[in-house]
Enzyme design. Structure first.
Site, PDB file in Angstrom:
ATOM      1  N   SER A 129     -10.028  -0.639   6.821  1.00  0.00           N
ATOM      2  CA  SER A 129      -9.459  -0.414   5.500  1.00  0.00           C
ATOM      3  C   SER A 129      -8.805  -1.636   4.869  1.00  0.00           C
ATOM      4  CB  SER A 129      -8.429   0.720   5.560  1.00  0.00           C
ATOM      5  OG  SER A 129      -9.094   1.941   5.702  1.00  0.00           O
ATOM      6  N   LYS A 149       0.843  -1.200   0.000  1.00  0.00           N
ATOM      7  CA  LYS A 149       0.000   0.000   0.000  1.00  0.00           C
ATOM      8  C   LYS A 149       0.876   1.246   0.000  1.00  0.00           C
ATOM      9  CE  LYS A 149      -4.047   1.889   2.483  1.00  0.00           C
ATOM     10  NZ  LYS A 149      -4.949   1.702   3.651  1.00  0.00           N
ATOM     11  N   SER A 195      -9.841   1.771   2.661  1.00  0.00           N
ATOM     12  CA  SER A 195      -8.918   2.527   1.832  1.00  0.00           C
ATOM     13  C   SER A 195      -7.886   1.664   1.095  1.00  0.00           C
ATOM     14  CB  SER A 195      -8.171   3.556   2.682  1.00  0.00           C
ATOM     15  OG  SER A 195      -7.397   2.930   3.662  1.00  0.00           O
TER      16      SER A 195
END
Lengths: 641, 551
Positions: A289, A190, A265
């Site tokens: 997330s 990420k 996210s």
């Protein structure tokens, strides 16, 4: 002198020499991807050598899988007695998506359905046996990325070194050296997790082109164990969002339906694993997330206990809630990745010195399961998570999952978390407050985007004003407000009190149960843009997950069914919550759940020009079906007319 | 010197700063007054207190005294002490003063994304040491908070500090006011001591076009000590600050160097008419780089505020931060409406609570050295005067030296005199600290003993003292090598006396005809002949006998 400057007099020109050694700026291109992308050639992806090998091996190895199921008829599935109490009445008709596949669907064609296989283990086997090389695997992943990325947009950056890293692994094999447990494993990271020398922007303009001078501890550990970082995955800016639409750079599509969001996210990390652009990936979970996008994309998402994984190198959103989590296409993969990154880190004072158990012993093969492999495991189904506001398809899938657990020998009862509904507002106060502080460092003075201005305050205003997106600004404003003199007690302090209550409620529920289960999200993936202008609706989607962060507990989300929608249905995830630092139990239960889950083939929904999920074995064969398992052992094919 | 000039440029007629003459010098560990011979030192000290800790408020202070008949100043001090840890508070960067800009920095103290603070345990240890030394209650469970504001020298946009639960609170400190400022003993309350990190430094260009940021100092550990508003005069405030410096040096937690900014004092001051119970409007004064500046800035501020009161403009005293300008000897407004700043404190989520066990606290308490106040009381009990006590206890290495000398059996008063006069003068001249002196405490004790038992005269003693200080060696060795043993044989002295008397018939005649002052001349001649070794008492006795003898 190595320094940067601010202007003192308000009238002369503004100079801001940058902090040279730490601010090497490069334009954001995907150097390895760009040449690959042109010309775009639409054709069937050559099957991934590693993955197809898995299919073969699995058929041999797990031949007896169906037999076990036959021997254990699982009578609870049919009776449904227990669940009469659970089914909530009065569900609004708007929540109407029907389940098309669920855990307890009983029709199974054992010949076409095999339990999902760990890609980490199968990669290792094929590398060690010489069946394939890391370079070959790397090439196939890169070509897959090349083919799928224009539609999916999972990655913000693709590493230039993938092939080189793979060759290094091959060289090690050739020299007969020992291989790390993640050797040849292709990992997406990420974008809010620092990778040395590789752009790390948290999907924010304010950090555009920023390359950290150090690896996050989790990334460092992965590299030490032989893992290969494929690239940086898209996300909502600084983790603030539930759709990945709040990325400053691009919107990621859900591989199950390109018109839908992948969740967020960590949407890029989830979608990349679902689309087999990488084997496993790292995400971060502040309020769900990792788990919510795992649910939306039909992959496994593991949020460890707060403190299990070092946060060093994770760009802080809400420090007391943030954890780095893992995505995999199987529970075993997520578990093994977690094992690799877990443990005390002297650079993170909030990391725990608790021992990290060897999770791998939990990942037994199906043929070694007893007839009731989860006998005596006490499971609490959180009542409040199945109440009004939850999509009925999601609810059914969850209930079917509970039935499946019962069939595996679990004792499933309902539990109540009275404080459940308090979590969402408390979460948004705490997360916003901490983020307003954590994001103060992005001032344009030392690194990141800087807007030239006539005087200091203007510099701050413009750099931050142009650097941050709307969602981030809103949360900074909310957090600043909540921490202001005169409001602190009413908001921040109160939210912390709520947090204590939520912890106590979870503790009580987990004293009586080994694990708790709930849906991962109130619905399956929704359309891109659907909730973009309605932040409150989007926030409400976090209701299933935020409480777990407030309590700091570990939780895993794994696919438990499909609901209608998209070309081939949409996955629904089951959330399993455990006691602090008891990831072992979570992984054991979810692995057995996953390996024994029976799913009937879903609808094909294949249309020309759309991206759909096909079984690997079916690559050549026209109209696709959702083969094998609904999320695993599948391959993307872009069908052209 | 500059006093006149200063007054001409001072717009404020309440300028009381004759004392600007006296520069505060405290850069070396052991700076000392100059003084005369051994025998006169004591009296001189009393007359001329040149080692002024604080500029005396003597000349020109009539106005201030006048003001203080009507108004009372209320003064509190916030002291920031930079800790002498090897590394910074929350990262591994070396904590070193004077490095090239931005060389002692890392992702943590630069506030890079993803970097996290890790507390240096020495900071806690030093906090506990100082808390105990200031007689505080310790919080066995304290925490860190974030104090948030934007400034280019603050990389994270917040300072890690302690807000509602400081590591130590509710203590006091005892101070002895030097005799030259009226003497007396004071006790000032300590509100709290808390741990925090320092910010970087802005270096403004000469042209004012731009400023540069040096982050070497960012993350350096500090202890902030907040006093109760217990002080009433500039002298008291400066003595308080001076005592803080002594304490942190005694404890070894900081070098306490004001010029380098290792010890920084911010003064809060308000005045109120005598008899009024509520406080006046408080003004903060920063940029006080010396104890004399503390004292003078306060005196200036008292005058400034009193003038406004007297002119009926008390409303112009506003809550603000003022800067002390050393050159102009006045305070000027830096920023106003300080009270409105909202730092949005909240608990630092990146750091766990600081939990102290009682055993840990006890072990630190057991390791505390004797503190200045205890030392002063002990020296006083030895019979030393306050002037000597303050001098000797001021610097821990001087105190240690002194104690080593008396530990070797030397007389307390003589040891004090030697150290405070000749040794101090020598060290000051040579710009050395007492630890650099080649004269060991053992040899100083020997020297004192040799004089006391008459082996050498005081005058000879002084001669060899400087040689010992510069070159080292032993007293006995030097006496032998130079044949310095005092002549105490009356026959030998008599021989010399007779020789001198016979060689000076003219002077003898004069003496005998009544000019008895000439005795000194004769004594000098004899002493010269003995190369200074004749025992003075014997010499005088024999000389008188011979001069007065009628033959």
């Amino acid at each position: 002198m190595c320094s940067f400057s601010i202007r003192k007099s308000p009238n002369s020109s503004f100079i801001f020499p940058k902090f040279a050694p730490l601010l090497v700026r490069h334009c954001l291109t995907l150097p390895s991807l760009v040449p690959i992308l042109k010309p775009p050639r639409f054709r069937v992806v050559a099957s991934l050598s590693g993955t197809s090998w898995v299919s073969q091996a699995s058929k041999e190895k797990y031949g007896g899988w169906a037999l076990i199921e036959d021997e254990a008829p699982l009578p609870h599935w049919k009776s449904k007695k227990k669940w009469r109490n659970v089914v909530i009445t009065g569900v609004g008709s708007s929540l109407s998506s029907r389940p098309i596949v669920s855990a307890a669907s009983s029709t199974i064609d054992a010949a076409t359905v095999s339990p999902p296989q760990s890609q980490i283990l199968s990669t290792r086997r094929s590398l060690l046996s010489g069946e394939t090389t890391a370079s070959e695997i790397a090439k196939s992943y890169l070509s897959r990325i090349r083919l799928t990325e224009p539609q999916l947009k999972c990655f913000l950056h693709i590493s230039e070194n993938v092939l080189k890293d793979a060759q290094e692994i091959d060289a090690r094999i050739a020299r007969g050296e020992e291989l790390g447990p993640l050797a040849g494993v292709f990992i997406g990271v990420k974008d809010n997790i620092c990778t040395e020398g590789m752009p790390s922007t948290a999907a924010s303009r304010i950090l555009e082109h920023y390359r950290p001078p150090f690896d996050a501890t989790a990334v460092k550990k992965i590299k030490e164990l032989g893992g290969i970082v494929v690239g940086k995955t898209n996300m909502d800016e600084f983790g603030m969002g539930s759709t990945t639409e709040a990325s400053a750079f691009q919107v990621t599509a859900n591989p199950w339906d390109l018109t839908r969001v992948p969740g967020g996210s960590s949407g890029g990390s989830a979608a990349a694993v679902a689309a087999r652009q990488c084997m496993v990936s790292l995400g971060s979970d502040t309020g769900g997330s990792v788990r919510q996008p795992a649910s939306f994309c039909g992959v496994v998402g593991l949020k460890p206990t707060y403190g299990r994984v070092s946060r060093f190198g994770l760009m802080a959103y809400a420090s007391s809630l943030d954890v780095i989590g893992c995505f995999g296409s199987t529970v075993a993969d997520a578990g093994m990745l977690l094992h690799a990154i877990s443990g005390y880190d002297r650079f993170d004072s909030t990391s725990s010195k608790q021992d990290v158990p060897e999770f791998q012993s939990q990942f037994l093969s199906v043929d070694s399961f007893e007839s009731k492999p989860l006998k005596g495991v006490k499971v609490g189904l959180i009542r409040e998570t199945l109440e009004e506001g939850v999509d009925c398809g999601v609810r059914s899938a969850t209930q079917e999952a509970a039935s499946h657990l019962e069939a595996l020998g679990c004792l499933v009862t309902e539990v109540s978390l009275p404080s459940f509904s308090l979590g969402l507002p408390a979460y948004y106060v705490i997360a916003s407050s901490e983020s307003s502080s954590n994001l103060s460092r992005y001032d344009g003075v030392r690194y990141g985007n800087q807007v030239m201005a006539e005087e200091l305050n203007k510099l701050y205003e413009c750099s931050r004003g142009e650097g941050f997106g709307g969602e981030v600004k809103m949360r900074i404003l909310m957090g600043t407000y909540a921490l202001s003199a005169g409001y602190y007690d009413a908001y921040y302090k109160r939210a912390q009190q709520v947090r204590t209550i939520i912890r106590k409620d979870f503790k009580a529920a987990l004293d009586q149960n080994d694990i708790l289960i709930s849906p991962a999200a109130p619905s399956a993936a929704y359309k891109i843009g659907e909730k973009k202008d309605d932040p409150l609706a989007m926030y409400a989607g976090d209701i299933m997950t935020v409480n777990v962060n407030l309590a700091g507990l570990p939780a895993i989300v794994l696919p438990c069914g499909l609901v209608e929608g998209g070309p081939s249905g949409l996955p629904v995830g089951l959330q399993i919550i455990g006691a602090a630092f008891d990831e072992e139990k979570l992984l054991k239960v979810s692995h057995i759940f996953e390996q024994t889950l029976k799913v009937s083939p879903g609808k094909g929904g294949l249309e020309e020009g759309t991206l759909v999920v096909l079984p690997l074995d079916d690559l050549g064969g026209g109209r696709g079906t959702l083969g094998g398992r609904f999320s695993m052992s599948t391959s993307f094919v872009l069908v052209t007319a | 010197m500059s006093t006149t000039l200063f007054r001409t440029i001072q717009p404020n007629q309440f300028s009381l700063f004759g004392s600007t003459l006296l520069r505060w010098r405290r850069s070396s560990n052991f700076s000392v007054r100059c003084c005369g011979s051994q025998t006169t030192t004591t009296t001189q000290k009393i007359k001329q207190p040149s080692q002024s800790r604080i500029a005396p408020k003597n000349h020109g202070s009539n106005k201030l005294d006048e003001i203080l008949r009507d108004y009372e100043a209320v003064i509190g001090i916030e002291t920031h002490v930079q800790l002498s840890t090897l590394t910074k508070a929350f990262c591994n960067c070396p904590n070193s003063y004077g490095s090239h800009p931005n060389t002692s920095i890392c992702p943590v103290c630069m506030g890079l994304p993803g970097a996290l603070p890790v507390l240096n345990s020495k900071v806690v240890e030093f906090g506990v040491r100082l808390g105990l030394a200031l007689n505080c209650d310790l919080s066995l469970k304290s925490k860190f908070d974030r104090k948030q504001y934007f400034y280019p020298d603050l990389p994270k946009g917040y300072q890690i500090s302690q807000f509602d639960i400081p590591i130590a609170s509710g203590g006091f400190v005892d101070v002895d006011i030097p005799l030259e400022f009226g003497g007396g003993h004071r006790r000032f309350g300590i509100t709290r001591v808390h741990m925090e990190e320092d910010a970087g430094k802005l270096l403004h260009s000469d042209t004012g076009d731009y400023s540069q940021v040096d982050l070497n100092r960012a993350g350096v550990p500090l202890l902030e000590i907040v006093s109760e508003p217990d002080m009433r005069t500039g002298i008291e405030a400066a003595e308080y600050a001076s005592e803080m410096q002594r304490i942190v040096r005694y404890l070894g937690v900081s070098n306490g160097n004001m010029q380098e900014g290792s010890l920084r004092c911010d003064v809060n001051i308000s005045i109120r008419p005598i008899g009024q119970t509520e406080f006046g409007t408080k003004v903060e004064i920063k940029n006080l780089n010396a104890f004399s500046a503390v004292s003078r800035a306060i005196d200036f501020e008292i005058s400034r505020q009193a003038l406004l009161h007297n002119q009926g403009q008390a409303d112009q005293i506003v809550t603000e931060t003022r800067l002390w300008e050393e050159g102009a000897q006045k305070t000027v407004t830096m920023r106003k409406k300080e009270g409105l700043a909202d730092y949005r404190y909240f608990p630092e989520p990146d750091l766990p609570e600081v939990i102290l066990t009682q055993e840990y606290v006890d072990s630190i308490r057991a390791s505390l050295p004797e503190l200045p106040e205890a030392k002063r009381r002990r020296y006083e009990a030895m019979g030393l005067g306050m002037q000597d006590v303050l001098f000797l206890a001021n610097d821990v290495s001087v105190a240690e030296y002194f104690e080593a000398v008396i530990g070797k059996g030397a007389d307390v008063k003589s040891a004090a005199n030697w150290i405070m006069s000749d040794i101090a003068a020598y060290l000051k001249n040579e710009e050395l600290s007492i630890n650099d002196a080649k004269l060991t405490p053992q040899e100083l004790a020997e020297l004192i003993a040799a004089i006391k038992d008459g082996t050498i005269s005081g005058k000879i003693g002084k001669q060899i003292l400087f040689e010992l200080l510069a070159k080292g060696g032993t007293v006995q060795g030097m006496i032998k090598a130079k044949d310095l043993v005092q002549i105490t044989d009356p026959a030998e002295i008599e021989k010399m006396v007779l020789k001198v008397v016979s060689e000076n018939p003219k002077q003898l005649e004069q003496y005998r005809s009544g000019k008895t002052k000439l005795e000194g001349y004769f004594a000098g001649q004899v002493m010269k002949m003995s190369k200074g070794k004749a025992n003075p008492a014997l010499l005088n006795k024999i000389l008188q006998e011979k001069l007065n003898a009628k033959d």
